[in-house]
Design a protein around this motif. Structure first.
Motif, PDB file in Angstrom:
ATOM      1  N   LEU A  53       7.425   3.014 -12.852  1.00 59.21           N
ATOM      2  CA  LEU A  53       7.522   1.727 -12.153  1.00 59.21           C
ATOM      3  C   LEU A  53       7.713   1.933 -10.659  1.00 59.21           C
ATOM      4  O   LEU A  53       7.133   1.210  -9.846  1.00 59.21           O
ATOM      5  CB  LEU A  53       8.662   0.898 -12.729  1.00 59.21           C
ATOM      6  N   GLY A  54       8.496   2.935 -10.307  1.00 55.07           N
ATOM      7  CA  GLY A  54       8.659   3.248  -8.889  1.00 55.07           C
ATOM      8  C   GLY A  54       7.352   3.670  -8.248  1.00 55.07           C
ATOM      9  O   GLY A  54       7.048   3.291  -7.112  1.00 55.07           O
ATOM     10  N   ALA A  55       6.558   4.442  -8.971  1.00 59.47           N
ATOM     11  CA  ALA A  55       5.261   4.874  -8.453  1.00 59.47           C
ATOM     12  C   ALA A  55       4.318   3.690  -8.272  1.00 59.47           C
ATOM     13  O   ALA A  55       3.588   3.616  -7.281  1.00 59.47           O
ATOM     14  CB  ALA A  55       4.637   5.903  -9.395  1.00 59.47           C
ATOM     15  N   LEU A  56       4.335   2.752  -9.221  1.00 56.75           N
ATOM     16  CA  LEU A  56       3.471   1.579  -9.089  1.00 56.75           C
ATOM     17  C   LEU A  56       3.881   0.711  -7.903  1.00 56.75           C
ATOM     18  O   LEU A  56       3.030   0.212  -7.157  1.00 56.75           O
ATOM     19  CB  LEU A  56       3.493   0.750 -10.373  1.00 56.75           C
ATOM     20  N   VAL A  57       5.176   0.535  -7.713  1.00 56.57           N
ATOM     21  CA  VAL A  57       5.653  -0.253  -6.572  1.00 56.57           C
ATOM     22  C   VAL A  57       5.307   0.452  -5.267  1.00 56.57           C
ATOM     23  O   VAL A  57       4.864  -0.180  -4.303  1.00 56.57           O
ATOM     24  CB  VAL A  57       7.167  -0.526  -6.692  1.00 56.57           C
ATOM     25  N   LEU A  58       5.474   1.758  -5.224  1.00 53.02           N
ATOM     26  CA  LEU A  58       5.137   2.522  -4.017  1.00 53.02           C
ATOM     27  C   LEU A  58       3.643   2.403  -3.703  1.00 53.02           C
ATOM     28  O   LEU A  58       3.258   2.201  -2.546  1.00 53.02           O
ATOM     29  CB  LEU A  58       5.534   3.985  -4.178  1.00 53.02           C
ATOM     30  N   GLY A  59       2.807   2.523  -4.713  1.00 54.15           N
ATOM     31  CA  GLY A  59       1.368   2.367  -4.505  1.00 54.15           C
ATOM     32  C   GLY A  59       1.003   0.971  -4.041  1.00 54.15           C
ATOM     33  O   GLY A  59       0.127   0.800  -3.193  1.00 54.15           O
ATOM     34  N   TRP A  60       1.686  -0.022  -4.570  1.00 60.51           N
ATOM     35  CA  TRP A  60       1.444  -1.402  -4.162  1.00 60.51           C
ATOM     36  C   TRP A  60       1.823  -1.619  -2.703  1.00 60.51           C
ATOM     37  O   TRP A  60       1.097  -2.258  -1.948  1.00 60.51           O
ATOM     38  CB  TRP A  60       2.227  -2.322  -5.078  1.00 60.51           C
ATOM     39  N   VAL A  61       2.948  -1.024  -2.296  1.00 63.96           N
ATOM     40  CA  VAL A  61       3.400  -1.168  -0.908  1.00 63.96           C
ATOM     41  C   VAL A  61       2.470  -0.405   0.045  1.00 63.96           C
ATOM     42  O   VAL A  61       2.092  -0.908   1.099  1.00 63.96           O
ATOM     43  CB  VAL A  61       4.855  -0.682  -0.767  1.00 63.96           C
ATOM     44  N   LEU A  62       2.101   0.820  -0.327  1.00 61.97           N
ATOM     45  CA  LEU A  62       1.269   1.642   0.557  1.00 61.97           C
ATOM     46  C   LEU A  62      -0.151   1.101   0.701  1.00 61.97           C
ATOM     47  O   LEU A  62      -0.713   1.093   1.800  1.00 61.97           O
ATOM     48  CB  LEU A  62       1.206   3.078   0.054  1.00 61.97           C
ATOM     49  N   PHE A  63      -0.755   0.670  -0.399  1.00 64.25           N
ATOM     50  CA  PHE A  63      -2.153   0.265  -0.378  1.00 64.25           C
ATOM     51  C   PHE A  63      -2.351  -1.239  -0.239  1.00 64.25           C
ATOM     52  O   PHE A  63      -3.469  -1.698  -0.020  1.00 64.25           O
ATOM     53  CB  PHE A  63      -2.877   0.761  -1.628  1.00 64.25           C
ATOM     54  N   GLY A  64      -1.296  -2.005  -0.406  1.00 61.65           N
ATOM     55  CA  GLY A  64      -1.396  -3.447  -0.246  1.00 61.65           C
ATOM     56  C   GLY A  64      -1.937  -4.191  -1.452  1.00 61.65           C
ATOM     57  O   GLY A  64      -2.070  -5.404  -1.421  1.00 61.65           O
ATOM     58  N   ARG A  65      -2.257  -3.474  -2.508  1.00 57.30           N
ATOM     59  CA  ARG A  65      -2.720  -4.127  -3.731  1.00 57.30           C
ATOM     60  C   ARG A  65      -2.523  -3.170  -4.910  1.00 57.30           C
ATOM     61  O   ARG A  65      -2.314  -1.978  -4.732  1.00 57.30           O
ATOM     62  CB  ARG A  65      -4.178  -4.556  -3.632  1.00 57.30           C
ATOM     63  N   ALA A  73      -2.753   7.945 -10.428  1.00 59.27           N
ATOM     64  CA  ALA A  73      -2.494   9.389 -10.416  1.00 59.27           C
ATOM     65  C   ALA A  73      -1.029   9.649 -10.102  1.00 59.27           C
ATOM     66  O   ALA A  73      -0.389  10.508 -10.737  1.00 59.27           O
ATOM     67  CB  ALA A  73      -3.391  10.076  -9.391  1.00 59.27           C
ATOM     68  N   LEU A  74      -0.488   8.917  -9.139  1.00 56.28           N
ATOM     69  CA  LEU A  74       0.934   9.050  -8.819  1.00 56.28           C
ATOM     70  C   LEU A  74       1.793   8.643 -10.013  1.00 56.28           C
ATOM     71  O   LEU A  74       2.824   9.270 -10.278  1.00 56.28           O
ATOM     72  CB  LEU A  74       1.269   8.194  -7.600  1.00 56.28           C
ATOM     73  N   LEU A  75       1.364   7.641 -10.751  1.00 62.94           N
ATOM     74  CA  LEU A  75       2.076   7.211 -11.960  1.00 62.94           C
ATOM     75  C   LEU A  75       2.165   8.343 -12.976  1.00 62.94           C
ATOM     76  O   LEU A  75       3.240   8.636 -13.506  1.00 62.94           O
ATOM     77  CB  LEU A  75       1.363   6.001 -12.568  1.00 62.94           C
ATOM     78  N   VAL A  76       1.060   9.000 -13.231  1.00 63.85           N
ATOM     79  CA  VAL A  76       1.035  10.081 -14.219  1.00 63.85           C
ATOM     80  C   VAL A  76       1.913  11.249 -13.763  1.00 63.85           C
ATOM     81  O   VAL A  76       2.718  11.775 -14.541  1.00 63.85           O
ATOM     82  CB  VAL A  76      -0.414  10.548 -14.475  1.00 63.85           C
TER      83      VAL A  76
END
Length: 93
Positions: A53-65, A73-76
């Motif tokens: 969940l932290g990886a998904l939130v981080l990806g959402w913040v970094l990429f904007g979507r 990949a970060l999730l895995v």
């Protein structure tokens, strides 16, 4: 967007992390049965799900979507790293 739509958006956002965490925790527990005998499956799943969940939130913040391949990949890798840390590095309580 109504409350029900918001609820389903959050569920669908978290579903990949929870699913990958469940699959990874079960496979880890099966493959290293003796080494992880002191670790409950629920504990392994919780640590892996939190990292995912932290990886998904981080990806959402970094990429904007949501939904970028780099985020998945970060999730895995974060789920695998959390399982490795909790299963083999951290001392059992």
């Amino acid at each position: 967007m109504g409350p029900l739509d918001a609820f389903w958006h959050l569920v669908n956002f978290a579903a990949p992390a929870l699913g990958v965490a469940a699959l990874a925790a079960v496979l880890t527990k099966l493959l290293w049965r003796k080494a992880l005998a002191a670790r409950p499956l629920r504990q392994l799943w919780a640590v892996s799900a939190a990292a995912g969940l932290g990886a998904l939130v981080l990806g959402w913040v970094l990429f904007g979507r949501d939904g970028r391949m780099a985020t998945y990949a970060l999730l895995v890798f974060s789920c695998a790293g959390a399982l490795w840390w909790r299963g083999f590095v951290a001392k059992p309580r």
